[in-house]
Each structure stands twice: as structure tokens, then as C-alpha cells.
Design an enzyme around this catalytic site. Structure first.
Site, PDB file in Angstrom:
ATOM      1  N   ARG A 557       0.917  -1.047  -0.024  1.00  0.00           N
ATOM      2  CA  ARG A 557      -0.134   0.129   0.137  1.00  0.00           C
ATOM      3  C   ARG A 557       0.954   1.424   0.055  1.00  0.00           C
ATOM      4  O   ARG A 557       1.872   1.411   0.855  1.00  0.00           O
ATOM      5  CB  ARG A 557      -0.816   0.104   1.241  1.00  0.00           C
ATOM      6  CG  ARG A 557      -1.790   1.216   1.344  1.00  0.00           C
ATOM      7  CD  ARG A 557      -3.006   1.121   0.400  1.00  0.00           C
ATOM      8  NE  ARG A 557      -4.026  -0.051   0.848  1.00  0.00           N
ATOM      9  CZ  ARG A 557      -4.748  -0.423  -0.219  1.00  0.00           C
ATOM     10  NH1 ARG A 557      -5.031   0.046  -1.430  1.00  0.00           N
ATOM     11  NH2 ARG A 557      -5.479  -1.532   0.167  1.00  0.00           N
ATOM     12  N   ARG A 558       0.665   1.931  -0.969  1.00  0.00           N
ATOM     13  CA  ARG A 558       1.849   3.332  -1.044  1.00  0.00           C
ATOM     14  C   ARG A 558       1.696   4.239  -0.037  1.00  0.00           C
ATOM     15  O   ARG A 558       2.594   4.978   0.132  1.00  0.00           O
ATOM     16  CB  ARG A 558       1.380   3.850  -2.469  1.00  0.00           C
ATOM     17  CG  ARG A 558       1.881   3.113  -3.713  1.00  0.00           C
ATOM     18  CD  ARG A 558       1.663   3.674  -5.159  1.00  0.00           C
ATOM     19  NE  ARG A 558       2.064   2.992  -6.160  1.00  0.00           N
ATOM     20  CZ  ARG A 558       1.206   2.015  -6.457  1.00  0.00           C
ATOM     21  NH1 ARG A 558       0.037   1.777  -6.063  1.00  0.00           N
ATOM     22  NH2 ARG A 558       1.800   1.238  -7.796  1.00  0.00           N
ATOM     23  N   GLU A 630      -4.338  -7.186  -6.915  1.00  0.00           N
ATOM     24  CA  GLU A 630      -2.937  -7.897  -7.001  1.00  0.00           C
ATOM     25  C   GLU A 630      -3.069  -9.285  -6.513  1.00  0.00           C
ATOM     26  O   GLU A 630      -2.541 -10.127  -6.888  1.00  0.00           O
ATOM     27  CB  GLU A 630      -2.136  -7.084  -6.636  1.00  0.00           C
ATOM     28  CG  GLU A 630      -1.680  -5.684  -7.517  1.00  0.00           C
ATOM     29  CD  GLU A 630      -0.606  -4.736  -6.777  1.00  0.00           C
ATOM     30  OE1 GLU A 630      -0.302  -3.817  -7.237  1.00  0.00           O
ATOM     31  OE2 GLU A 630      -0.217  -4.802  -5.657  1.00  0.00           O
TER      32      GLU A 630
END
Length: 698
Positions: A557-558, A630
Site C-alpha cells: 500500500r503506497r 493484485e
């Protein structure tokens, strides 16, 4: 105390006041009122007067505490070190503070305080005294003082203190990295001595820190080593895997850390010794997206370390990057010069750009077809007061004869400009030139000159925007394979190739009809075509069969997981794994399918779980969240899924979408930052062993 000076046109009011913390004086305000013209001579005199007043005030205040550092009791020494540190920091932060701070740093040396500070780093001193002395020493290590320590005192005692890395003591980490940053910009000889005494090893260890202050010092210190360390220093950086450790720094949430990690990478990629390792680290691909989000002027003022700018000698070593073959290097160097131009304007030091021969290089770049770099170069030139040269378009096929003649002069071949003009070479003809044309038609008889010219032409072809003549985006297809292959785009288009006819290409056609003489490059194209044989449309995004050509895909998670993800990438690469991590570099329209393509090609899927990483997956019935997508792709591709959790709490399994609930059943690794090696070793065991896979659970 107040100092007021004025003239009829420019009035500056500099007000001095105590800030209440015992840190001496500081500029409370600087106001400027301009009329129809300025008087540089009077303004210069005013500036000098302000600096002299500041030096006198700060110096008198500092002297009181320096005396106590030498002769006071232990408690007086500690409090005086703290007060002296505040004064020096306050001086560095002045709008005209560079001269003031430099004077104070020399005052510290002349009063014999450097010797006192190094003595107080000895193991016999209390931890509190060591840290206080080290913090003050870090702030006064200007070049002259570093040279004094190296030549008069020796660095053994200082480095013995600095190379000791305590993973749990963030204050000690930060000051150690800060001292290394200053020491590594003295000379090549000093850099090599620091490496020999363990300084580089210590610096690499500190790169793993999550402390932003430590990360900043590490990024700048590695940059200083790349700049000042010479060939042997660069070799040591490669041996210690420094380019790899720049990647997690370039992933830092702090802009300054990211900036100097990127700047160090462009220095490394400019050296034949380091080019391959720096390019493979992945850091270069972060540069252009980073620059797109910042302006040079604002970036130069947002952080204390930038406000005074870099030294003339440091900037001189940056000039060569303006002519680099790498677009990332040119863009970042031009950005830095634009930032320095804003800073030097306020310091009345614009003449430094002429002294280091930066102006001509900036003019060449400002007139180049490199849109990003030329924009920043032009900004720097405007501030310096230089004329902005003619700007070439990136649409090279549309260049006129005059554009071509200008470019030939700009890249260093002015003696042949008349030949190009006489032959009426426009952009279209320029992109078709070969060695024979250069020798026979344009009278470039010297073979070495032709090689130099064709090298610049190849770089131009790679940079060129062919949109006007490439409706099926053949150039983009070649770039996806390898950006170097775009040097052939125009000659392939000229031969009638487009993305709809790729399946017809053979080695012979690429060689004889398209003029691609490099056999490896032909093989790369044919291999890409063969892989896409099951695709419905070669002109669209290609979807390959799930062939496992990649070891590890890292999903994160960025907003919270980028640092841990980047650290894992480096650790695993150093252990021989081929790793993919998305660095937000994929172009719009390619992003979705390309990410999923990499997941299908991966044997292992490492899922980084930081606080709240799966919150957006809850209730995501339409599979819109990227972590959700993903994970389901990894499950469908039979990847070995390994969660790595850092302060993560699993949600209730039933709250997760049904198609991803199985991830809670996989063996995982709990990440503890102070025990990185042990965590990575456990992860490596999962990767190398027969870990439980989805079909076994089923």
C-alpha cells in the site's frame, strides 16, 4: 539592537531580536521596497553592512559559551554545547547567514574548540557529553575545519566514534550520519581514508534507518562520496552495494531524502564504473516523476539544508551532468541549477555560475529538444540574466533545415553546419543519415568524428517524439521492450513497419529492410513478437502466458508500505532474487495490465501488510482496489504468497472479499525493523523452500 539602512530606491529593514531560547540573535524580518530601478552598488553595501552586524552580534554571543566549553564544569560544558549549537543553527538559517555561519565555524576552530569536541567523543566521557559534543561538531564541520582535523588532528578518534552504529539510538544514528556527510566532501584522499576506517560500511548500515534525519544525511553523504571519492571511492561504493541501498532512500516519504538519493544515482550512472549497477537499482526511474511534482524555487526553500545552497566546488562537479547522455541526469542537474539560481540570487552570488562554466552548458541544454531538462535550464538562465537560446521541438521529423543546423552547432560540430545547410538536411533526412552519408555527402571524413556524431544522433532518436508519423505507436511498443530499441523506430516506420505488421517480421527483414545491424537487438524484437503470439492485437497492451520468469513480486500500500517494500527489494536482490516492485513509473494506459503481467510472471508474491493495508479491500465487491486486484491475480497465477506484516492487525476474515480470504492462511513473516537480517533470513527460507501454495490448501 536594530540596523536600518535605506536609499531612495531600495529600502531594506533588518530587525534583530532574541528568540527567547538563548540561541542568540536572528533576522526577524527582511523587507524590500523597489521603485523603477535598482542600485546594485548601494544594495551590495547594505548587504555587507547587514552581514558585518550579524557577525559581530553572533560572534560575541558565541564566545561566552566557547569559553565555558573549554574551562567550565561538566554541567556548564553540556549547557554551553547546547547553547552554542542553537547559535550556529540560527546563523545557518539566516537569509544572509552563510557568511555569518562560516565566520562562526572558523571562530570555533581558532579558539581550539575542535580539539575539545573530539576529546569529548572518547568512550571515557558520559553518553550525554559525547552526544552533545558530536551534535555541535557536526554543525561546524565546514570544509576548512574538516581539512584542519584531517591534517592537524587526524581522524582516527573521530571515526572510531562515528562508525559505531547503535540500531536503537536514533539520536546517535543521526549525528553519526551527519558527521560522515561533512567529512566526505573534503577530498578524495579523505574519502578513501574514511572508507578504510569503516565509514562507508557504517553509512550503508545507517541507510536502513527509518529516521528521516538519518536518511537525509545518508543520502547526501553517499552523494558527496560519489562526487569527491574518485575512481577508488566509486569502486568501493559498488563493492558495498551502495547503488542498491539508494533505492529505499529514493522511496522515503521525505522529499529531501528522495532528492539526494536520486542525485547520487545520476552521479553514479555517469561513471563507467558504476553505470550498470546504478541503472539496475531502479532509482533512476523515480527521477522524472519526482521532478514533475516540484518547482526548483519552492523546493530550495522547504528544507533547512537547501537554503544556503551548495558550494562553488560542489556545483562545479555537477556541470558535466548537464551534458549527460541520460535524460534523467540532465533533468535533475538542470533542476538543481535552477534551484541554486534562486538561492544565489538572494545571496548576491550569481557570478558563481560563470566562475564554474555552467552558463554555456545551461544554454546548450535550454536549446535542446529535451523538454524537461530544457525547461529547468531556461529557468536558471533567466535568473542569472542570460539570454534564452532557441528551443528545439521534440518532434524531430518536423524540424526545418535551420533547426538541424542549430542542433549540429549545439552538439559540438559547428564546422559541419554549412554542409548540412548546403545539403538542405531537415528533420526527416537527419533521422535517416548513416555513416556513408556522413562521409560522402557531408564531408565528415574523420572516422572518430563520425562515431561521435552518430552517438549523439542515436541519443536524439531515442528522445524524439514520433507521434506525428507513428499512428499505431510502434515507438511505444519498442520502448516497452527496451528504451534503447527506439533508436530504430524511424527507420522501421520508413520501411513500412507498424504494430499491425509485426507478426510478419523476420531477422532478414529487420536486417536488410530496416537496417538494424545489431543482432542482439533484432533478437529482442523477435522474442517479444514470439511471446505475444497469443495476443489478439499486437498494437494493444500485450498479455503473455503466465511463464514464471520473475522470482518475486512485491505488493504494498503506497500510503504506508513503500519504505518496507523498498527495503525488502534491496535485501532480496542482494540475496540473488529477481524482484519487481512498482515505482509508479508505468505510463497511463499501460499501468493496469503491465502490473498484472508482472504478477503472472512471478514465482512468489510478497504482500507487505502495514497498518490498515487491507481496509480498502473490505466491501470491495467490484474488485477496484489495487491490493485486492493484485492479490486475486497472484492467487489465480498460482504464486507462492508470503505476507510480511509490520504492526498489522488482520481484519475479520469474513469481512474480506471471498476471492482473497485465503491469504490469511499463508505462512508469513512478522517484520521487526531492528532485526532486519533475521526477518529477511526467515523470508528467504520461505522463498527457497517448498512453501504452501494455493492448490495444496485446496
Amino acid at each position: 539592537m536594530s540596523v536600518t539602512a535605506s536609499c531612495s530606491v531600495v529600502e531594506r529593514v533588518v530587525t534583530w531580536s532574541r528568540d527567547g531560547s538563548g540561541s542568540g540573535q536572528h533576522f526577524a524580518s527582511v523587507a524590500t521596497r523597489q521603485g523603477s530601478y535598482t542600485n546594485p552598488e548601494k544594495e551590495g553595501c547594505l548587504r555587507q553592512t547587514s552581514v558585518k552586524c550579524a557577525i559581530a552580534e553572533y560572534s560575541n554571543r558565541l564566545q561566552i559559551f566557547l569559553t565555558k566549553i573549554k574551562h567550565g564544569s561538566a554541567q556548564q560544558q553540556l549547557s554551553s554545547l547546547d547553547e552554542s549549537l542553537k547559535i550556529i543553527r540560527s546563523a545557518w538559517d539566516l537569509c544572509l547567514g552563510k557568511d555569518v555561519a562560516l565566520h562562526l565555524c572558523l571562530q570555533v576552530r581558532e579558539d581550539g574548540i575542535l580539539e575539545c569536541l573530539v576529546e569529548r567523543l572518547d568512550a571515557s566521557q558520559t553518553t550525554e557529553m559525547q552526544l552533545a559534543a558530536a551534535r555541535f561538531l557536526e554543525q561546524v564541520l565546514i570544509k576548512d575545519n574538516v581539512e584542519y582535523i584531517v591534517t592537524r588532528m587526524g581522524m582516527d578518534s573521530l571515526l572510531k566514534f562515528v562508525v559505531e552504529v547503535n540500531g536503537s539510538d536514533l539520536a546517535r544514528q543521526q549525528v553519526n550520519a551527519g558527521i560522515l556527510e561533512s567529512l566526505l566532501k573534503e577530498s578524495e584522499r579523505t574519502c578513501l581514508q574514511i572508507i578504510k576506517l569503516g565509514g562507508l560500511q557504517s553509512l550503508i548500515e545507517l541507510c536502513r534507518s527509518t529516521d528521516i534525519g538519518t536518511q537525509r544525511h545518508c543520502a547526501i553523504a553517499l552523494g558527496n562520496l560519489a562526487i569527491y571519492g574518485g575512481e577508488e571511492g566509486l569502486k568501493a561504493m559498488i563493492q558495498m552495494k551502495a547503488p542498491d541501498w539508494l533505492f529505499p532512500l529514493a522511496f522515503s516519504p521525505d522529499d529531501t531524502v528522495r532528492y539526494y538519493a536520486c542525485l547520487t544515482s545520476v552521479y553514479l550512472v555517469g561513471s563507467p564504473i558504476c553505470e550498470s549497477a546504478a541503472a539496475e537499482s531502479g532509482t533512476l526511474e523515480l527521477i522524472l516523476p519526482f521532478l514533475a511534482k516540484h518547482s526548483p524555487e519552492d523546493f530550495g526553500q522547504q528544507e533547512f539544508g537547501h537554503k544556503q545552497g551548495r558550494s562553488k566546488e560542489w556545483l562545479r562537479r555537477l556541470v558535466s551532468l548537464l551534458d549527460s547522455r541520460r535524460p534523467e541526469a540532465r533533468a535533475l542537474a538542470a533542476f538543481h541549477f535552477a534551484m541554486e539560481a534562486h538561492i544565489k540570487l538572494n545571496q548576491d552570488r550569481l557570478e558563481e555560475f560563470h566562475a564554474i562554466n555552467a552558463v554555456e552548458a545551461l544554454k546548450r541544454l535550454a536549446g535542446s529538444p529535451d523538454d524537461t531538462a530544457s525547461k529547468y535550464a531556461a529557468e536558471a538562465l533567466r535568473i542569472i540574466g542570460e539570454e534564452i537560446p532557441h528551443k528545439l521541438s521534440q518532434s524531430v521529423p518536423l524540424w526545418t533545415v535551420d533547426d538541424v543546423v542549430y542542433w549540429v552547432k549545439q552538439i559540438g560540430f559547428p564546422e559541419f553546419a554549412s554542409e548540412f545547410e548546403a545539403s538542405r538536411v531537415d528533420g526527416d533526412l537527419l533521422l535517416r543519415l548513416d555513416y556513408n552519408n556522413m562521409a560522402e555527402d557531408l564531408n565528415m571524413k574523420n572516422g572518430i568524428q563520425r562515431k561521435r556524431f552518430m552517438r549523439r544522433l542515436r541519443d536524439l532518436k531515442i528522445q524524439a517524439d514520433l507521434t506525428a508519423v507513428d499512428p499505431t505507436r510502434l515507438d511505444l511498443w519498442l520502448m516497452r521492450i527496451d528504451s534503447r530499441l527506439t533508436q530504430y523506430s524511424y527507420q522501421m516506420l520508413d520501411a513500412g513497419v507498424d504494430t499491425k505488421s509485426l507478426h510478419l517480421l523476420t531477422d532478414s527483414i529487420l536486417d536488410h529492410d530496416c537496417g538494424i545491424k545489431n543482432g542482439l537487438h533484432r533478437a529482442l524484437m523477435l522474442h517479444a513478437i514470439e511471446k505475444s503470439v497469443h495476443s489478439v492485437d499486437l498494437g494493444s497492451t500485450l498479455v503473455e502466458a503466465p511463464v514464471k520468469t520473475l522470482d518475486v513480486f512485491i505488493s504494498y500500500r503506497r500510503s504506508s508500505g513503500s519504505q518496507l517494500a523498498s527495503l525488502l527489494k534491496v535485501h532480496l536482490q542482494l540475496r540473488g532474487f529477481r524482484v519487481f516492485i512498482d515505482v509508479e513509473r508505468l505510463s497511463a494506459g499501460m499501468f493496469n495490465d503491465k502490473i498484472l503481467e508482472h504478477i503472472r510472471a512471478a514465482r512468489h508474491f510478497v504482500l507487505v501488510l502495514t497498518p490498515n493495508a487491507l481496509d480498502r479491500c473490505i466491501g470491495d465487491s467490484e474488485n477496484k482496489d489495487w491490493i485486492h486486484r493484485e492479490v486475486t491475480c497472484a492467487i489465480g497465477a498460482s504464486c507462492n504468497i508470503i505476507p510480511v506484516s509490520d504492526n498489522f492487525l488482520w481484519p475479520v476474515a469474513d469481512e474480506l472479499p471471498e476471492d482473497m480470504r485465503v491469504i490469511a492462511q499463508f505462512n508469513g513473516v512478522r517484520w521487526i525493523h531492528d532485526y532486519q537480517e533475521a526477518c529477511v533470513e526467515k523470508l528467504e527460507k520461505f522463498l527457497r523452500s517448498n512453501a504452501i501454495r494455493l492448490h495444496e490448501l485446496q
